[in-house]
Design an enzyme around this catalytic site. Structure first.
Site, PDB file in Angstrom:
ATOM      1  N   ASP A  30     -49.016  20.508 -33.949  1.00  0.00           N
ATOM      2  CA  ASP A  30     -49.284  21.595 -32.967  1.00  0.00           C
ATOM      3  C   ASP A  30     -49.553  23.107 -33.368  1.00  0.00           C
ATOM      4  O   ASP A  30     -50.522  23.798 -33.424  1.00  0.00           O
ATOM      5  CB  ASP A  30     -48.394  21.608 -31.617  1.00  0.00           C
ATOM      6  CG  ASP A  30     -46.938  21.947 -32.058  1.00  0.00           C
ATOM      7  OD1 ASP A  30     -46.456  21.713 -33.290  1.00  0.00           O
ATOM      8  OD2 ASP A  30     -46.203  22.454 -31.262  1.00  0.00           O
ATOM      9  N   THR A  31     -48.356  23.453 -34.173  1.00  0.00           N
ATOM     10  CA  THR A  31     -48.280  24.838 -34.544  1.00  0.00           C
ATOM     11  C   THR A  31     -49.587  25.032 -35.730  1.00  0.00           C
ATOM     12  O   THR A  31     -50.107  26.329 -35.956  1.00  0.00           O
ATOM     13  CB  THR A  31     -46.806  25.426 -35.013  1.00  0.00           C
ATOM     14  OG1 THR A  31     -46.393  24.516 -36.015  1.00  0.00           O
ATOM     15  CG2 THR A  31     -46.205  25.451 -34.027  1.00  0.00           C
ATOM     16  N   TYR A  88     -47.971  10.662 -38.762  1.00  0.00           N
ATOM     17  CA  TYR A  88     -48.336   9.775 -37.540  1.00  0.00           C
ATOM     18  C   TYR A  88     -49.602   8.966 -37.817  1.00  0.00           C
ATOM     19  O   TYR A  88     -50.604   9.538 -38.421  1.00  0.00           O
ATOM     20  CB  TYR A  88     -48.276  10.552 -36.362  1.00  0.00           C
ATOM     21  CG  TYR A  88     -49.410  11.761 -36.134  1.00  0.00           C
ATOM     22  CD1 TYR A  88     -49.222  12.950 -36.955  1.00  0.00           C
ATOM     23  CD2 TYR A  88     -50.448  11.149 -35.402  1.00  0.00           C
ATOM     24  CE1 TYR A  88     -50.386  13.707 -36.453  1.00  0.00           C
ATOM     25  CE2 TYR A  88     -51.461  12.218 -35.072  1.00  0.00           C
ATOM     26  CZ  TYR A  88     -51.343  13.400 -35.511  1.00  0.00           C
ATOM     27  OH  TYR A  88     -52.615  14.323 -35.505  1.00  0.00           O
ATOM     28  N   TRP A 102     -43.537   8.733 -38.054  1.00  0.00           N
ATOM     29  CA  TRP A 102     -42.552   8.792 -38.977  1.00  0.00           C
ATOM     30  C   TRP A 102     -42.566  10.325 -39.613  1.00  0.00           C
ATOM     31  O   TRP A 102     -42.971  10.704 -40.422  1.00  0.00           O
ATOM     32  CB  TRP A 102     -43.251   7.824 -40.306  1.00  0.00           C
ATOM     33  CG  TRP A 102     -43.506   6.526 -39.917  1.00  0.00           C
ATOM     34  CD1 TRP A 102     -42.706   5.438 -40.327  1.00  0.00           C
ATOM     35  CD2 TRP A 102     -44.828   5.906 -39.436  1.00  0.00           C
ATOM     36  NE1 TRP A 102     -43.159   4.287 -39.991  1.00  0.00           N
ATOM     37  CE2 TRP A 102     -44.511   4.477 -39.633  1.00  0.00           C
ATOM     38  CE3 TRP A 102     -45.938   6.404 -39.085  1.00  0.00           C
ATOM     39  CZ2 TRP A 102     -45.657   3.505 -39.140  1.00  0.00           C
ATOM     40  CZ3 TRP A 102     -46.977   5.596 -38.643  1.00  0.00           C
ATOM     41  CH2 TRP A 102     -46.561   4.281 -38.567  1.00  0.00           C
ATOM     42  N   ARG A 103     -41.349  10.840 -38.823  1.00  0.00           N
ATOM     43  CA  ARG A 103     -41.134  12.433 -39.155  1.00  0.00           C
ATOM     44  C   ARG A 103     -39.609  12.473 -39.073  1.00  0.00           C
ATOM     45  O   ARG A 103     -39.242  13.525 -39.063  1.00  0.00           O
ATOM     46  CB  ARG A 103     -41.844  12.943 -37.995  1.00  0.00           C
ATOM     47  CG  ARG A 103     -41.095  13.029 -36.705  1.00  0.00           C
ATOM     48  CD  ARG A 103     -42.014  13.753 -35.678  1.00  0.00           C
ATOM     49  NE  ARG A 103     -42.511  15.084 -35.928  1.00  0.00           N
ATOM     50  CZ  ARG A 103     -43.259  15.632 -35.101  1.00  0.00           C
ATOM     51  NH1 ARG A 103     -43.439  15.141 -33.602  1.00  0.00           N
ATOM     52  NH2 ARG A 103     -43.538  16.945 -35.200  1.00  0.00           N
ATOM     53  N   ARG A 167     -41.484  17.877 -25.583  1.00  0.00           N
ATOM     54  CA  ARG A 167     -41.422  16.599 -26.069  1.00  0.00           C
ATOM     55  C   ARG A 167     -40.230  15.926 -25.990  1.00  0.00           C
ATOM     56  O   ARG A 167     -39.484  16.015 -27.225  1.00  0.00           O
ATOM     57  CB  ARG A 167     -42.190  16.847 -27.356  1.00  0.00           C
ATOM     58  CG  ARG A 167     -43.356  17.187 -27.681  1.00  0.00           C
ATOM     59  CD  ARG A 167     -44.337  16.251 -27.331  1.00  0.00           C
ATOM     60  NE  ARG A 167     -45.666  16.637 -27.732  1.00  0.00           N
ATOM     61  CZ  ARG A 167     -46.503  17.600 -26.868  1.00  0.00           C
ATOM     62  NH1 ARG A 167     -45.898  18.074 -25.828  1.00  0.00           N
ATOM     63  NH2 ARG A 167     -47.665  17.629 -27.279  1.00  0.00           N
ATOM     64  N   LYS A 225     -50.880  26.954 -18.407  1.00  0.00           N
ATOM     65  CA  LYS A 225     -52.024  26.094 -18.447  1.00  0.00           C
ATOM     66  C   LYS A 225     -51.917  24.956 -17.567  1.00  0.00           C
ATOM     67  O   LYS A 225     -50.654  24.663 -17.164  1.00  0.00           O
ATOM     68  CB  LYS A 225     -52.341  25.395 -19.935  1.00  0.00           C
ATOM     69  CG  LYS A 225     -52.620  26.559 -20.896  1.00  0.00           C
ATOM     70  CD  LYS A 225     -52.401  26.202 -22.463  1.00  0.00           C
ATOM     71  CE  LYS A 225     -50.730  26.285 -22.660  1.00  0.00           C
ATOM     72  NZ  LYS A 225     -50.289  25.937 -24.140  1.00  0.00           N
ATOM     73  N   ALA A 256     -55.629  20.292 -27.061  1.00  0.00           N
ATOM     74  CA  ALA A 256     -56.429  20.948 -25.853  1.00  0.00           C
ATOM     75  C   ALA A 256     -55.404  22.543 -25.745  1.00  0.00           C
ATOM     76  O   ALA A 256     -56.030  23.728 -25.952  1.00  0.00           O
ATOM     77  CB  ALA A 256     -56.259  20.474 -24.513  1.00  0.00           C
ATOM     78  N   ASP A 258     -53.329  23.932 -28.033  1.00  0.00           N
ATOM     79  CA  ASP A 258     -53.054  24.281 -29.217  1.00  0.00           C
ATOM     80  C   ASP A 258     -54.476  25.056 -29.403  1.00  0.00           C
ATOM     81  O   ASP A 258     -54.122  26.555 -29.898  1.00  0.00           O
ATOM     82  CB  ASP A 258     -52.948  23.337 -30.326  1.00  0.00           C
ATOM     83  CG  ASP A 258     -51.800  22.415 -30.214  1.00  0.00           C
ATOM     84  OD1 ASP A 258     -50.784  22.601 -29.414  1.00  0.00           O
ATOM     85  OD2 ASP A 258     -51.907  21.263 -30.892  1.00  0.00           O
TER      86      ASP A 258
HETATM   87  P1  ADP Z   1     -51.830  20.760 -23.341  1.00  0.00           P
HETATM   88  O1  ADP Z   1     -52.715  20.182 -24.109  1.00  0.00           O
HETATM   89  O2  ADP Z   1     -50.704  21.729 -23.921  1.00  0.00           O
HETATM   90  O3  ADP Z   1     -50.954  19.675 -22.399  1.00  0.00           O
HETATM   91  P2  ADP Z   1     -53.578  21.367 -20.951  1.00  0.00           P
HETATM   92  O4  ADP Z   1     -53.704  19.971 -20.639  1.00  0.00           O
HETATM   93  O5  ADP Z   1     -53.096  22.124 -19.994  1.00  0.00           O
HETATM   94  O6  ADP Z   1     -52.535  21.633 -22.254  1.00  0.00           O
HETATM   95  O7  ADP Z   1     -54.733  21.776 -21.348  1.00  0.00           O
HETATM   96  C1  ADP Z   1     -54.901  23.185 -22.172  1.00  0.00           C
HETATM   97  C2  ADP Z   1     -56.321  23.874 -21.665  1.00  0.00           C
HETATM   98  O8  ADP Z   1     -57.377  23.051 -22.114  1.00  0.00           O
HETATM   99  C3  ADP Z   1     -56.420  23.945 -20.254  1.00  0.00           C
HETATM  100  O9  ADP Z   1     -55.733  25.090 -19.392  1.00  0.00           O
HETATM  101  C4  ADP Z   1     -58.013  24.102 -19.975  1.00  0.00           C
HETATM  102  O10 ADP Z   1     -58.405  25.190 -20.336  1.00  0.00           O
HETATM  103  C5  ADP Z   1     -58.443  22.885 -21.230  1.00  0.00           C
HETATM  104  N1  ADP Z   1     -58.509  21.625 -20.555  1.00  0.00           N
HETATM  105  C6  ADP Z   1     -57.683  20.651 -20.556  1.00  0.00           C
HETATM  106  N2  ADP Z   1     -58.285  19.548 -20.102  1.00  0.00           N
HETATM  107  C7  ADP Z   1     -59.392  19.706 -19.535  1.00  0.00           C
HETATM  108  C8  ADP Z   1     -60.527  19.273 -18.851  1.00  0.00           C
HETATM  109  N3  ADP Z   1     -60.334  17.864 -18.225  1.00  0.00           N
HETATM  110  N4  ADP Z   1     -61.542  19.941 -18.426  1.00  0.00           N
HETATM  111  C9  ADP Z   1     -61.486  21.409 -18.621  1.00  0.00           C
HETATM  112  N5  ADP Z   1     -60.632  22.049 -19.505  1.00  0.00           N
HETATM  113  C10 ADP Z   1     -59.638  21.373 -19.801  1.00  0.00           C
END
Ligand code: ADP
Length: 307
Positions: A30-31, A88, A102-103, A167, A225, A256, A258
């Site tokens: 992630d980071t 992974y 495996w971490r 997590r 988000k 998404a 990250d």
């Molecule tokens: P994480 O991956 O940390 O669980 P999210 O699932 O909330 O975070 O998604 C992070 C960002 O990715 C959202 O705020 C949005 O901008 C974008 N995103 C994720 N899924 C979708 C989707 N199905 N359609 C459009 N944008 C998305």
């Protein structure tokens, strides 16, 4: 030039290429994913450092070479002769992805053993970025060492950015996770949670509940988000919203959050408003979920995204 240090674990990723058992090795975490997007988006406008611990074996060397080739500095990364990288493997079954890890003994778990190493890594930095996964892989003692180093960094004027990235599987119990997450939020200027996780593990009824819980701990900016749902911004006590454009064909939601975090931070570093930065972040994340894999080079092409 802004200097950002991202702290955490980068693992070997084994991703299937076909159903016959051919895998491709890559690196992700992630980071690290956020550092990768930051380096791509900011190019020579910022210096992006990754801080972790790796082994002294060839695959650890390969990872460092990869980071350097991607313009991520590795100068303060620790080397542990008795450990190696976590790994992974992604498996595809009937189109569904599952992950095996495996971490438990990874070198990264030792990244916060010495306050001296952390001070050295943060020396001269403007921004420290870390996540709930960074916290989860550390022993209680090392987690406190990291917290103290970040506290010092903040007291010297450094900005702290935190993604809770909950997590539960990485924690021995939920109370410990919740306490560690809120302790980290206390130190943070910007918190970037995802509502779905927060609702599940903190019981927040709405994104506003999530934002207010973190703001109460002292975060000046909280961006909540919410997958395809409305993003809530709480900045300097002002609340606003942004609805991302729907993605018609979601291919893979890995990274998404990250990539969103990197888009947001890069845009803020470039001097843009919180609202504009959220829009940029959502645009980037939308492209990332439309492609396979964590690191989507196409998504950061200047023709697709301008910071
Ligand atoms: P994480 O991956 O940390 O669980 P999210 O699932 O909330 O975070 O998604 C992070 C960002 O990715 C959202 O705020 C949005 O901008 C974008 N995103 C994720 N899924 C979708 C989707 N199905 N359609 C459009 N944008 C998305």
């Amino acid at each position: 030039m802004t200097r950002i240090v991202s702290i955490g674990e980068c693992m070997i990723e084994m991703a299937p290429l076909d159903s016959a058992g051919t895998y491709r090795m890559g690196f992700a975490g992630d980071t690290f994913n956020t550092a990768w997007y930051l380096a791509k988006l900011l190019e020579d406008r910022a210096q992006v450092d990754y801080f972790t611990a790796v082994g002294t074996d060839p695959v650890s060397d390969q990872m460092l070479a990869f980071l350097n080739s991607e313009n991520i500095r590795t100068a303060s990364i620790l080397r542990r002769p008795d450990r190696t990288l976590g790994m992974y493997m992604i498996q595809l079954q009937d189109g569904e992805r599952s992950f095996s890890y495996w971490r438990e003994q990874s070198a990264a778990r030792t990244l916060a053993q010495s306050p001296h190493d952390l001070t050295n890594a943060l020396q001269g930095a403007d921004i420290a970025y870390f996540s709930g996964i960074t916290l989860a892989i550390l022993s209680d003692w090392d987690r406190r060492t990291l917290m103290r180093s970040l506290q010092l960094f903040s007291a010297c004027g450094g900005e702290i950015v935190f993604d809770p990235n909950l997590r539960p599987k990485l924690w021995p119990d939920m109370d410990k996770m919740r306490h560690a997450i809120m302790d980290a939020a206390c130190l943070s200027d910007i918190v970037l949670p995802s509502h779905e996780d927060e609702a599940t593990w903190f019981g927040d009824a709405s994104p506003l509940d999530t934002a207010e819980r973190y703001a109460k701990e002292g975060a000046c900016t909280v961006i909540v988000k919410n997958g395809p749902g409305e993003i809530l911004m709480l900045d300097d006590r002002a609340i606003s919203h942004f609805l991302p454009n729907p993605v018609a064909n979601v291919v893979d939601t890995t990274a998404a959050g990250d990539s969103f975090n990197a888009g947001f931070l890069a845009s803020r570093i470039a001097g843009k408003s919180v609202e504009h930065s959220v829009e940029t972040a959502a645009k980037l994340a939308a492209r990332v979920v439309s492609s396979r894999g964590a690191l989507v080079a196409d998504a950061v092409q200047p023709s697709n995204l301008r910071i």
